[in-house]
Scaffold this motif. Structure first.
Motif, PDB file in Angstrom:
ATOM      1  N   LEU A   1      -6.900  43.963-103.105  1.00 49.74           N
ATOM      2  CA  LEU A   1      -8.324  44.051-103.399  1.00 49.74           C
ATOM      3  C   LEU A   1      -9.044  42.840-102.815  1.00 49.74           C
ATOM      4  O   LEU A   1      -8.632  41.694-103.038  1.00 49.74           O
TER       5      LEU A   1
ATOM      6  N   PHE B   1     -13.547  46.973-109.636  1.00 47.38           N
ATOM      7  CA  PHE B   1     -12.135  46.639-109.454  1.00 47.38           C
ATOM      8  C   PHE B   1     -11.239  47.749-110.004  1.00 47.38           C
ATOM      9  O   PHE B   1     -10.331  48.242-109.328  1.00 47.38           O
TER      10      PHE B   1
ATOM     11  N   THR C   1      -1.265  48.476-105.903  1.00 48.33           N
ATOM     12  CA  THR C   1      -2.074  47.260-105.871  1.00 48.33           C
ATOM     13  C   THR C   1      -1.210  46.050-106.226  1.00 48.33           C
ATOM     14  O   THR C   1      -0.554  46.027-107.263  1.00 48.33           O
TER      15      THR C   1
ATOM     16  N   VAL D   1      -5.233  40.227-105.370  1.00 44.97           N
ATOM     17  CA  VAL D   1      -6.655  40.072-105.063  1.00 44.97           C
ATOM     18  C   VAL D   1      -6.778  38.859-104.145  1.00 44.97           C
ATOM     19  O   VAL D   1      -6.168  37.813-104.410  1.00 44.97           O
TER      20      VAL D   1
ATOM     21  N   LEU E   1      -9.650  36.365-102.736  1.00 48.41           N
ATOM     22  CA  LEU E   1     -11.033  35.989-103.024  1.00 48.41           C
ATOM     23  C   LEU E   1     -11.420  34.746-102.231  1.00 48.41           C
ATOM     24  O   LEU E   1     -10.663  33.772-102.189  1.00 48.41           O
TER      25      LEU E   1
ATOM     26  N   LEU F   1     -12.578  38.976-113.310  1.00 47.11           N
ATOM     27  CA  LEU F   1     -11.449  38.864-112.383  1.00 47.11           C
ATOM     28  C   LEU F   1     -10.176  38.487-113.128  1.00 47.11           C
ATOM     29  O   LEU F   1      -9.095  39.059-112.880  1.00 47.11           O
TER      30      LEU F   1
ATOM     31  N   LEU G   1      -3.408  36.356-107.503  1.00 45.48           N
ATOM     32  CA  LEU G   1      -4.701  35.970-106.949  1.00 45.48           C
ATOM     33  C   LEU G   1      -4.494  34.913-105.863  1.00 45.48           C
ATOM     34  O   LEU G   1      -3.868  33.881-106.111  1.00 45.48           O
TER      35      LEU G   1
END
Length: 403
Positions: free
Chosen positions: A128, A166, A174, A177, A179, A198, A209
């Motif tokens: 994502l 999301f 998945t 993420v 970012l 998040l 992440l």
């Protein structure tokens, strides 16, 4: 030979056989510089003017003459630099880390970003990515065989997060993420509410992440919060940091990663194979920058003034929308009522002699936008003059308001 390559490389264009729009691909930008075109598409502070602080310059010169200069440091980085960084991380990021277990020095943050993603992204994994976003976030995933899944950031929400955006894109594939925070290109500083959204998504769905904080140093009205410092997030976050944007030391190519020792152990094991050792002298130079950070106030003052200039000058063009940038030295401009971003960017290059970035390169949501780098030149008046040329060119753009 292209048929023998993986798709991400086989489909890529580097400027040898066709024109490319990205500023950091091929040699087109160097040619523009020789022609006197204002390079407002390359996020390199005060480029092309000299901007290295005296303390950093002296440290670099001394380091080049030192007996250690032609030799490697450890691939994981200088221990003394990591000690200094641990103090910075505690004060500015709310992260209390062991400098010899949780920090890895990298040859710039771009290679650091790639290496941060590499342990986690396998072929078929979905990642994502809040978009629009830094192009390498998408490209790196593709190179690794993963599938980038854009999560739209809406201008009407101030480009902040919505949990449903999301949740509706999460599948059994998945994995992570990615970012960029503050965001490049929109300059958004994600607020505590967004980061809590998040955090919940990452924890509930057992995700990783990867957070790139290259633009963390200059946040104006809004608080900069490091996601890894939020409850339960350090163990599943790899954070990428840079000396290139806030300190303007992009040419030294030094960045660093911060994560838990469980993740870092595997990175230490593989750093020499993927990254090699970061430049020995440059690591000593950035130590001097950490010891003498006062020069950053000149940067902050200049960039703050320029973001207001951009809104004043470009916001006066009928049909053009620009919000006050929240961080760094970028400006995100909506020109969708005039035409496509590529057409407008080409017009500005021809008529204003200014090179900017077409928003299409930043993924979904970038269409109809321009990314303009306000951090170029030491002299703010040069930036103002370039913005005025952009304004005049936009006022004469063919087919205005054709929609």
């Amino acid at each position: 030979m292209r048929e023998k390559m993986i798709p991400a490389f086989a489909q890529a264009q580097g400027g040898l056989f066709a024109a490319v729009e990205k500023a950091d691909v091929g040699n087109a930008y160097q040619e523009m510089e020789r022609q006197g075109i204002a390079l407002m598409g390359w996020a390199d502070p005060f480029m092309p003017d000299f901007s290295m602080p005296e303390a950093v310059e002296q440290a670099l010169l001394a380091a080049v003459k030192d007996i250690s200069a032609p030799h490697y440091t450890a691939p994981i980085g200088s221990p003394t630099l990591k000690e200094k960084l641990s103090r910075k991380l505690e004060v500015h990021n709310g992260l209390k880390v062991d400098p010899q277990r949780n920090i890895l020095i990298t040859p710039g943050s771009d290679s650091g970003l790639y290496f941060a993603m590499l342990p986690f992204i396998a072929p078929g994994d979905e990642v994502l990515i809040p978009a629009p976003s830094y192009p390498n976030n998408f490209l790196n995933v593709k190179i690794m065989g993963g599938v980038p899944v854009p999560v739209p950031l809406q201008a009407e929400r101030g480009f902040q997060f919505c949990r449903e955006d999301f949740e509706s894109r999460i599948t059994e594939k998945t994995k992570a993420v990615v970012l960029t925070h503050p965001n490049n290109p929109t300059t958004t500083v994600f607020n505590r509410q967004s980061l809590e959204i998040l955090r919940q998504v990452v924890l509930v769905h057992d995700l990783v992440l990867i957070c790139d904080q290259a633009f963390e140093d200059f946040c104006y009205e809004n608080e900069m919060i490091t996601p890894a410092a939020l409850p339960d997030m350090f163990q599943r976050t790899v954070t990428v940091f840079s000396f290139s944007k806030g300190m303007g030391l992009s040419g030294l190519r030094v960045g660093y990663l911060v994560c838990s020792d469980e993740i870092m152990d595997t990175m230490y094991a593989n750093a020499v194979s993927v990254l090699g050792a970061t430049n020995t002298a440059c690591q000593k130079a950035v130590e001097a920058a950490l010891d003498n950070p006062g020069f950053m106030e000149e940067f902050r003052t200049a960039f703050d003034k320029r973001r207001h200039l951009a809104v004043e000058i470009l916001g006066s063009v009928p049909g053009v929308s620009v919000e006050l940038p929240e961080s760094g030295f970028l400006c995100w401009v909506d020109v969708s009522t005039l035409g496509s971003a590529g057409e407008v960017a080409a017009w500005l290059l021809k008529e204003a002699r200014v090179s900017v970035n077409a928003g299409d390169n930043y993924g979904p949501g970038g269409e109809g936008h321009l990314r303009i780098v306000l951090g170029v030149y030491r002299d703010t008046e040069k930036v103002r003059q370039a913005l005025l040329r952009i304004r005049e060119a936009l006022l004469t753009f063919p087919g205005r308001f054709r929609k």
